[in-house]
Design a protein around this motif. Structure first.
Motif, mmCIF file in Angstrom:
data_model
loop_
_atom_site.group_PDB
_atom_site.id
_atom_site.type_symbol
_atom_site.label_atom_id
_atom_site.label_comp_id
_atom_site.label_asym_id
_atom_site.label_seq_id
_atom_site.Cartn_x
_atom_site.Cartn_y
_atom_site.Cartn_z
ATOM 1 N N VAL A 449 0.851 -1.202 0.000
ATOM 2 C CA VAL A 449 0.000 0.000 0.000
ATOM 3 C C VAL A 449 0.885 1.249 0.000
ATOM 4 O O VAL A 449 0.622 2.205 -0.736
ATOM 5 C CB VAL A 449 -0.967 -0.006 1.211
ATOM 6 C CG1 VAL A 449 -1.690 1.329 1.340
ATOM 7 C CG2 VAL A 449 -1.983 -1.123 1.074
ATOM 8 N N THR A 714 -4.846 -8.558 5.610
ATOM 9 C CA THR A 714 -4.980 -7.434 4.681
ATOM 10 C C THR A 714 -5.753 -6.293 5.338
ATOM 11 O O THR A 714 -5.353 -5.130 5.229
ATOM 12 C CB THR A 714 -5.739 -7.903 3.415
ATOM 13 O OG1 THR A 714 -5.023 -8.981 2.852
ATOM 14 C CG2 THR A 714 -5.858 -6.807 2.406
ATOM 15 N N GLU A 718 -4.128 -2.807 6.069
ATOM 16 C CA GLU A 718 -4.631 -1.571 5.461
ATOM 17 C C GLU A 718 -4.981 -0.520 6.512
ATOM 18 O O GLU A 718 -4.829 0.668 6.268
ATOM 19 C CB GLU A 718 -5.812 -1.892 4.550
ATOM 20 C CG GLU A 718 -5.282 -2.528 3.277
ATOM 21 C CD GLU A 718 -6.308 -2.796 2.225
ATOM 22 O OE1 GLU A 718 -7.501 -2.733 2.538
ATOM 23 O OE2 GLU A 718 -5.897 -3.076 1.098
ATOM 24 N N SER A 721 -1.759 0.878 7.260
ATOM 25 C CA SER A 721 -1.346 1.737 6.148
ATOM 26 C C SER A 721 -2.042 3.083 6.237
ATOM 27 O O SER A 721 -1.424 4.127 6.040
ATOM 28 C CB SER A 721 -1.700 1.093 4.806
ATOM 29 O OG SER A 721 -1.170 -0.185 4.745
ATOM 30 N N LEU A 750 -6.269 0.479 -2.118
ATOM 31 C CA LEU A 750 -6.656 -0.461 -1.070
ATOM 32 C C LEU A 750 -6.909 -1.861 -1.618
ATOM 33 O O LEU A 750 -6.492 -2.850 -1.023
ATOM 34 C CB LEU A 750 -7.930 0.035 -0.367
ATOM 35 C CG LEU A 750 -7.752 1.204 0.592
ATOM 36 C CD1 LEU A 750 -9.092 1.699 1.079
ATOM 37 C CD2 LEU A 750 -6.899 0.801 1.790
#
Lengths: 783, 253
Positions: A449, A714, A718, A721, A750
């Motif tokens: 990301v 994930t 994210e 991130s 994303l």
């Protein structure tokens, strides 16, 4: 010892997959680190020796010849902080040179041939001994070779102040350790000493001409006394005799090096963060591998203990096994980096213009590898503690650990969808063994990301403050800020919504710091304003966070701006960010610049609301203002577009390299983790197959679990991130002046990494479970 | 006249061990009859379990055919073989092999869920009945690790019969059990057989063999002995043990 070696070799033979996986991961880390560090080292050492050869001291001052006085030179000589200084002459070509019949939008300077100049051979992989330059010939800095028109044999022309045309033939390209980086706009070209002398005396004879097409410049290479820094030298010369205030550029040796190393330093920061991430992934993978191995081999380990093996000896076997893998990986990584460095360093040459060696920094690489191995060893010793918990009795009772899990988290087994509910149950009951996979996914997603954010959100227009209009105006003499109102008013007669954009640039002293000042007619339309607002009035200035750190000034504070013999107070209206001069730059209005006595315009464009009026506008401007400017359709600046291309190629290369490393890394990790998981679960899988589940349904179940873990990782990756990716990028890019990286997390940013990671985990796990199909139930259950 | 449920012809099974071929089954011919409680016996390494796995489709034979319902199971596709495993055959392992993270109830119900002819509710009901029948309904939510060997094996039997298989295979189902649990499991199997369930069991326990209506003796991958017996009657266990013991002695067991 012999028994430990035998056991280590037997373990390696049996766990070939995990062993080669660790080798590969370690090789990737070493290769990444080695490539980065070697490139840095080679560039630094080549640049340093080239600067020494060019007699570049702690401080270099570029000043117009007509502003340099004998008093100034005397005061430098008498300055106690100055050890020595040398003076060289150069000439600014105050016009766009013509190459191949076309005006090129590049800034060039001329310098007479000097001994020791390093001219590249035709392959640009070494220097030629035959450097003699006859009259009429010209050597260009290597960075210009990237431009299509600038090839050997090309003719480069410009006019002198008297109007006579001078043409030079490109005879080759040389290494310029002062202006040679693509991060520096000026291009210093070398002509023969006699041509330079001739042009100098010609210009001196035409000092009274209205338009100065060639401007004489002096370059002062100042060496400080032992222990005197460039900053101290600069401070001792600022305001004392006006030399710094009057100069075009007063630059420290370190700043020159920073300009050359800007991108490699940014890359190094990125790679350092990347290496840390890879190291974390290796540690997690190793922990996973060791835990699974101890769990699966608990019977054998119990038997060994019953035969008198101590826990320490057994742990030593693991230490040896993984250390051997790490050492082989390190050696492999270094070996791969030898040819890779040649390619990588060659790529960087496009940016730096410096010919470096292409060897690997073996010393640093070995130290780094040893450090990683030591960290890993500590980790292995910790991870193998559970060997102590295995008793000989557990070997007799079959060695399998019982399954316990939190029933509160249990998912009900349903007929529809049976596979999914079973997959979730398996996942829940073995969730500890998936923690490693989960953490690895979090790290991989965070990095993917971050990279995507960086690539998608670096807007060169905002970073470089690029041009805004369709009509370009080039000064042919008297086009200054004083005439800009009149020009805009005239333009609005043709297009009522036309707007004039101007850009000026000069270095001034701001609160004792020699700092670049940009001025725009429309300040709000250029750089990213991070805080406050763009300057509106002639007593306002906006600064970057870098300048704020240097001067200690904040929004609302007053600063003193000095230029030549003027000194004025300005109010700081806020912060902005730009990559010019590593973010050490300020911005004020056109009126503010005029107040400081600077009227020149470096770039000007007119934006049109209606493109069909382009020709009318150009004709009108050339008719009415032809004496002071030349109007033409705007074509992106050659050097800027070349610069952008180089930077974008380089950034894309680094990005793709990171993608490639992450992909290989992810694949290796998934293969290792899923194979281990498969070995651990094969009995259960065999039972399900015996019950009548098809192989494909079991493989889907197995892969689904990994995809579910990847999905969970994930999501967390994210979130991380969203919280920290921008901060990490800002930290990495601070070195180029990008202090507040602005980016929005778009669905593409994303979803792409999420899809890539989840899909790759699903696919690799599905492939890794191929044995479910190939192997019969009996073998799955009994082996 | 007994009806053949499973018929093997020329069954061969070979393994490669340390680069050398090891022949376990060497052209075995055998018929298994409907309603029989057939037991396979033999010395260690004679190929008992290999025969059972080959006949049940849990392992593929190297050569030969295993005919079931007119089809050679060695040639069935993966999908059809799976359907056979959950629909027509049931299998009980020596080590029980219950799924460790499923409760006893779930271990029994899961293969039932694979059946397309029965709803989830019917499967659940059937599983509850089997738990009751096996005497483990009070621990139905327990995980296998929380149960005794006997309880686990009873659960494994329930799992094997939830889809009412035509033939129930059992690989030394009492091998890992104590005497009490062994008797309980054998009683359950005997009762199932009385109800018409065809059973093919491998054992090296003479007590278990005495429950059979037919005993096959294997040596070097071939059937060398075939003993037909009356249906098991607990009242005549002693004399049956003597009869089986004498026959096994003649087989040099």
């Amino acid at each position: 010892m012999k028994s430990i070696i035998r056991l280590t070799l037997a373990n390696i033979k049996r766990g070939k997959g995990a062993f080669s996986g660790i080798i590969l991961l370690m090789a990737l880390i070493t290769f990444t680190f080695s490539g980065t560090v070697s490139n840095d080292d080679q560039l630094r050492s080549a640049l340093s020796s080239s600067l020494d050869e060019a007699d570049v001291g702690e401080l270099t001052v570029f000043i117009y010849d007509d502003l340099l006085t004998e008093d100034m030179l005397d005061s430098i000589g008498k300055n106690r902080k100055v050890k020595s200084f040398t003076q060289k002459s150069s000439m600014i070509v105050n016009q766009k040179p013509v190459v191949g019949g076309k005006e090129q939008d590049i800034a060039i300077q001329l310098k007479g041939f000097y001994d020791g100049i390093k001219v590249f051979n035709s392959d640009f992989d070494s220097f030629t001994a035959d450097t003699d330059l006859e009259s009429g010939g010209i050597y260009l800095p290597y960075k210009l070779e990237a431009m299509e028109e600038m090839k050997k044999g090309a003719e480069i022309s410009f006019t002198t102040s008297s109007g006579s045309e001078e043409t030079f033939i490109v005879r080759g390209f040389y290494e310029d350790p002062v202006h040679g980086a693509t991060t520096i706009a000026d291009n210093q070209c070398i002509i023969s000493a006699e041509d330079f002398e001739r042009l100098c005396s010609h210009e001196l004879d035409h000092l009274d001409s209205d338009v100065k097409r060639l401007i004489l410049q002096d370059e002062l290479y100042i060496h400080g006394e032992e222990g005197v820094s460039a900053a101290e030298l600069k401070r001792s010369l600022i305001n004392k005799n006006g030399i710094i205030n009057s100069s075009n550029w007063a630059v420290s040796r370190q700043h020159i090096m920073d300009l050359f190393e800007m991108y490699s330093n940014t890359g190094t920061r990125g790679m350092a963060a990347f290496t840390i991430m890879l190291l974390l992934v290796i540690l997690i993978t190793m922990h996973n591998s060791i835990s699974a191995s101890i769990e699966m081999d608990s019977t054998d380990l119990g038997i060994l203990r019953s035969q008198g093996f101590t826990v320490g000896r057994i742990r030593l076997v693991y230490v040896f096994q993984y250390t051997i893998a790490l050492i082989i990986g390190s050696i492999l990584g270094i070996l791969i980096s030898i040819p890779a460095c040649r390619i990588l360093i060659r790529m960087w040459m496009r940016v730096t213009g410096i010919l470096t060696g292409n060897g690997v920094s073996f010393g640093k690489c070995i130290i780094m590898c040893l450090a990683i191995i030591l960290i890993c060893l500590g980790f292995i010793v910790t991870a193998t503690r559970k060997v102590g918990r295995i008793s000989p009795v557990s070997a007799i009772s079959g060695g399998r650990t019982e399954v316990h899990f939190d029933s509160r988290l249990n998912t009900k087994i349903r007929q529809k969808p049976l596979s999914l509910s079973l997959a979730l149950r398996q996942l829940n009951s073995r969730r500890r063994s998936y923690i490693g996979t989960f953490l690895i996914v979090v790290l991989l997603v965070f990095f993917l990301v971050s990279i995507m954010l960086l690539v998608e959100n670096l807007d060169p227009d905002k970073l470089f403050g690029t041009s805004k209009g369709q009509v370009q105006l080039i000064s042919t003499g008297a086009f200054t800020m004083e005439s800009s109102d009149e020009i805009e008013a005239a333009a609005r007669e043709t297009d009522p919504k036309a707007e004039l954009y101007t850009m000026s640039y000069h270095r001034m002293v701001i609160d004792g710091e020699f700092t670049p000042v940009h001025s725009f007619r429309r300040t709000e339309d250029y750089y990213d304003i991070m805080e406050g607002r763009a300057p509106k009035y002639d007593n306002e200035i906006i600064i970057t966070k870098g300048v704020s750190e240097d001067t200690g000034k904040k929004t609302g504070d007053a600063v003193t701006v000095s230029y030549q013999d003027r000194s004025e107070e300005f109010v700081v209206t806020g912060y902005f960010q730009s990559v010019y001069d590593f973010g050490l730059v300020t911005m004020m209005t056109e009126e503010g610049m005029q107040k400081m006595g600077y009227n020149d315009i470096q770039e000007a464009q007119i934006s049109l609301s209606d493109d069909s009026k382009l020709d009318d506008m150009i004709n009108m401007l050339n008719d009415r203002f032809g004496d002071s400017l030349s109007a033409s359709e705007y074509v992106e600046n050659n050097s800027l577009s070349t610069y952008r291309t180089i930077v974008s190629v380089l950034m894309n290369s680094v990005t793709y390299a990171m993608y490639a490393v992450i992909t290989i890394f992810a694949a290796v990790v998934v293969v290792m983790v899923s194979r281990r998981a498969f070995i651990k679960e094969r009995t259960d899988i065999g039972i399900f197959k015996a019950m009548g589940f098809t192989a494909s349904s079991l493989r889907r179940q197995f892969a689904m679990r990994f995809a579910a873990v990847a999905l969970a990782g994930t999501v967390v990756g994210e979130i991380f991130s969203a919280l920290w990716a921008r901060k990490m990028i800002s930290f990495m890019m601070k070195i180029v002046g990008l202090t507040d990286f602005k980016a929005c997390l778009t669905p593409a940013v994303l979803l792409m990494p999420a899809a890539v990671i989840c899909l790759s985990f699903f696919v690799v796990a599905y492939l890794a479970s191929g044995k479910i199909k190939r192997i019969e139930v009996r073998e799955l259950i009994t082996e | 006249m007994k009806k053949t449920i499973l018929s093997a012809k020329g069954l061969c099974k070979s393994f490669v061990h340390n680069g050398e071929q090891v022949h376990i089954l060497t052209g075995m011919d055998v018929d298994i009859y409907e309603g029989d409680f057939t037991v396979i016996m033999g010395a260690s390494g004679s190929g008992k379990s290999t025969t059972l796995y080959a006949l049940s489709g849990m392992d593929r034979a190297t050569a030969g055919s295993v005919m079931y319902n007119g089809s050679d199971i060695a040639k069935l596709s993966e999908k059809k073989l799976s359907a056979l495993r959950h629909g027509d055959f049931g299998f009980i392992f020596q080590q029980m092999h219950l799924v460790s993270n499923l409760s006893l109830f779930e271990n029994i119900a899961v293969p039932g869920y694979l059946s397309k002819n029965r709803s989830a509710a019917d499967t659940d009901k059937k599983a509850e009945e089997l738990l009751e029948k096996m005497g483990i309904s009070h621990i139905k939510t327990h995980l296998p690790s929380q149960c005794s060997g006997g309880e686990q094996q009873r659960c494994a039997i329930a799992r094997a019969i939830i889809n009412e298989p035509a033939l129930l295979f059992a690989d030394e189902p009492t091998g890992a059990l104590n005497r009490k649990n062994t008797t309980e499991v054998l009683d359950l199997l005997t009762e199932l057989n009385k109800g018409g369930q065809s059973i093919l069991m491998v054992t090296h326990d003479m007590r278990a063999a005495c429950r059979a209506s037919r005993i096959l003796y294997i040596e070097d991958g071939k059937i060398i002995g075939d003993l037909e017996l009356e249906k098991y009657d607990p009242a005549r266990e002693k004399s049956r043990e003597t009869q089986v013991g004498a026959w096994l002695s003649s087989m040099e067991w």
